[in-house]
Motif scaffolding. Structure first.
Motif, mmCIF file in Angstrom:
data_model
loop_
_atom_site.group_PDB
_atom_site.id
_atom_site.type_symbol
_atom_site.label_atom_id
_atom_site.label_comp_id
_atom_site.label_asym_id
_atom_site.label_seq_id
_atom_site.Cartn_x
_atom_site.Cartn_y
_atom_site.Cartn_z
ATOM 1 N N VAL A 48 3.172 -41.215 17.228
ATOM 2 C CA VAL A 48 2.037 -42.030 17.651
ATOM 3 C C VAL A 48 0.869 -41.861 16.684
ATOM 4 O O VAL A 48 0.352 -42.837 16.143
ATOM 5 N N ALA A 49 0.448 -40.607 16.482
ATOM 6 C CA ALA A 49 -0.721 -40.357 15.637
ATOM 7 C C ALA A 49 -0.708 -38.908 15.152
ATOM 8 O O ALA A 49 -0.108 -38.047 15.796
ATOM 9 N N ALA A 50 -1.383 -38.673 14.033
ATOM 10 C CA ALA A 50 -1.503 -37.318 13.505
ATOM 11 C C ALA A 50 -2.866 -37.142 12.862
ATOM 12 O O ALA A 50 -3.510 -38.123 12.461
ATOM 13 N N ILE A 51 -3.286 -35.888 12.776
ATOM 14 C CA ILE A 51 -4.600 -35.589 12.210
ATOM 15 C C ILE A 51 -4.508 -34.286 11.432
ATOM 16 O O ILE A 51 -3.859 -33.329 11.868
ATOM 17 N N ASN A 52 -5.152 -34.244 10.271
ATOM 18 C CA ASN A 52 -5.130 -33.033 9.470
ATOM 19 C C ASN A 52 -6.091 -31.987 10.024
ATOM 20 O O ASN A 52 -6.863 -32.265 10.948
ATOM 21 N N TRP A 53 -6.026 -30.797 9.458
ATOM 22 C CA TRP A 53 -6.724 -29.652 10.021
ATOM 23 C C TRP A 53 -8.220 -29.871 10.182
ATOM 24 O O TRP A 53 -8.836 -29.368 11.137
ATOM 25 N N SER A 57 -8.541 -36.771 7.786
ATOM 26 C CA SER A 57 -7.438 -37.706 7.579
ATOM 27 C C SER A 57 -6.653 -37.896 8.863
ATOM 28 O O SER A 57 -6.273 -36.916 9.504
ATOM 29 N N THR A 58 -6.436 -39.160 9.206
ATOM 30 C CA THR A 58 -5.661 -39.489 10.397
ATOM 31 C C THR A 58 -4.593 -40.524 10.043
ATOM 32 O O THR A 58 -4.739 -41.279 9.072
ATOM 33 N N TYR A 59 -3.543 -40.551 10.845
ATOM 34 C CA TYR A 59 -2.408 -41.437 10.602
ATOM 35 C C TYR A 59 -1.956 -42.006 11.936
ATOM 36 O O TYR A 59 -1.989 -41.305 12.957
ATOM 37 N N TYR A 60 -1.509 -43.264 11.921
ATOM 38 C CA TYR A 60 -1.131 -43.935 13.159
ATOM 39 C C TYR A 60 0.154 -44.734 12.975
ATOM 40 O O TYR A 60 0.426 -45.261 11.896
ATOM 41 N N ALA A 61 0.898 -44.826 14.066
ATOM 42 C CA ALA A 61 2.002 -45.767 14.095
ATOM 43 C C ALA A 61 1.435 -47.181 14.113
ATOM 44 O O ALA A 61 0.358 -47.424 14.672
ATOM 45 N N ASP A 62 2.151 -48.103 13.521
ATOM 46 C CA ASP A 62 1.675 -49.487 13.467
ATOM 47 C C ASP A 62 1.436 -50.050 14.859
ATOM 48 O O ASP A 62 0.530 -50.856 15.063
ATOM 49 N N GLY A 99 1.482 -29.156 13.745
ATOM 50 C CA GLY A 99 2.154 -29.311 12.468
ATOM 51 C C GLY A 99 2.541 -27.969 11.863
ATOM 52 O O GLY A 99 1.976 -26.936 12.199
ATOM 53 N N ARG A 100 3.492 -28.000 10.956
ATOM 54 C CA ARG A 100 3.915 -26.773 10.275
ATOM 55 C C ARG A 100 2.943 -26.397 9.158
ATOM 56 O O ARG A 100 3.041 -25.320 8.588
ATOM 57 N N ARG A 101 2.028 -27.292 8.826
ATOM 58 C CA ARG A 101 1.054 -27.029 7.774
ATOM 59 C C ARG A 101 -0.284 -27.639 8.146
ATOM 60 O O ARG A 101 -0.389 -28.348 9.144
ATOM 61 N N ALA A 102 -1.282 -27.353 7.323
ATOM 62 C CA ALA A 102 -2.644 -27.783 7.631
ATOM 63 C C ALA A 102 -2.877 -29.243 7.305
ATOM 64 O O ALA A 102 -3.678 -29.912 7.955
ATOM 65 N N TYR A 103 -2.149 -29.729 6.302
ATOM 66 C CA TYR A 103 -2.511 -31.026 5.745
ATOM 67 C C TYR A 103 -1.257 -31.842 5.507
ATOM 68 O O TYR A 103 -0.332 -31.401 4.834
ATOM 69 N N PHE A 104 -1.219 -33.037 6.063
ATOM 70 C CA PHE A 104 -0.124 -33.963 5.811
ATOM 71 C C PHE A 104 -0.539 -34.916 4.699
ATOM 72 O O PHE A 104 -1.595 -35.533 4.772
ATOM 73 N N SER A 105 0.312 -35.047 3.699
ATOM 74 C CA SER A 105 0.151 -36.148 2.755
ATOM 75 C C SER A 105 1.300 -37.124 2.921
ATOM 76 O O SER A 105 1.222 -38.289 2.515
ATOM 77 N N SER A 106 2.353 -36.655 3.571
ATOM 78 C CA SER A 106 3.501 -37.496 3.897
ATOM 79 C C SER A 106 4.272 -36.802 5.009
ATOM 80 O O SER A 106 4.008 -35.639 5.320
ATOM 81 N N GLY A 107 5.206 -37.497 5.590
ATOM 82 C CA GLY A 107 6.082 -36.888 6.580
ATOM 83 C C GLY A 107 5.465 -36.629 7.935
ATOM 84 O O GLY A 107 6.099 -36.013 8.794
ATOM 85 N N TYR A 108 4.256 -37.119 8.166
ATOM 86 C CA TYR A 108 3.556 -36.836 9.408
ATOM 87 C C TYR A 108 4.229 -37.481 10.623
ATOM 88 O O TYR A 108 3.970 -37.094 11.756
#
Length: 127
Positions: A48-53, A57-62, A99-108
């Motif tokens: 659905v959505a993701a957010i970095n630490w 930066s945020t990411y959303y499903a279309d 998340g397994r890490r602090a920052y997503f640049s891909s794979g979120y």
């Protein structure tokens, strides 16, 4: 151990809004990205959505872009999902995950990029 507790789900009508919360404990919350996923009956769990630490930066499903907003309060160890203009197809159990890490640049969008999950909260949108 890490614990994630979601709250805020419920039964609403189409067009209404809800805010989900996910309270985290057991790990340094601010050091990890967070995500929300959902699973409807008979369907696979979907991103659905993701957010970095740092919340920048945020990411959303279309399917939710422009209607949902993810944000976090690191002082409260909590991540939120504000859902506006809800539709019947948003009906699902919503899960937060670390998340397994602090920052997503891909794979979120991939469940395997997350290591701890909450128990879920039901959101039902009637037409």
């Amino acid at each position: 151990q890490v614990q994630l507790v979601e709250s805020g789900g419920g039964l609403v009508q189409a067009g209404d809004s809800l805010r989900l919360s996910c309270a985290a404990s057991g790990r340094t919350f601010s050091a990890y990205a967070m995500g929300w996923f959902r699973q409807a009956p008979g369907k696979e769990r979907e991103f659905v959505a993701a957010i970095n630490w740092n919340g920048i930066s945020t990411y959303y499903a279309d399917s939710v872009k422009g209607r949902f907003t993810i944000y976090r309060d690191n002082a409260k160890n909590t991540v939120y999902l504000l859902m506006n203009s809800l539709k019947p197809e948003d009906t699902a159990v919503y899960y937060c995950a670390t998340g397994r890490r602090a920052y997503f640049s891909s794979g979120y969008y991939a469940p395997e990029e997350y290591d701890y999950w909450g128990q879920g909260t039901q959101v039902t949108v009637s037409s």
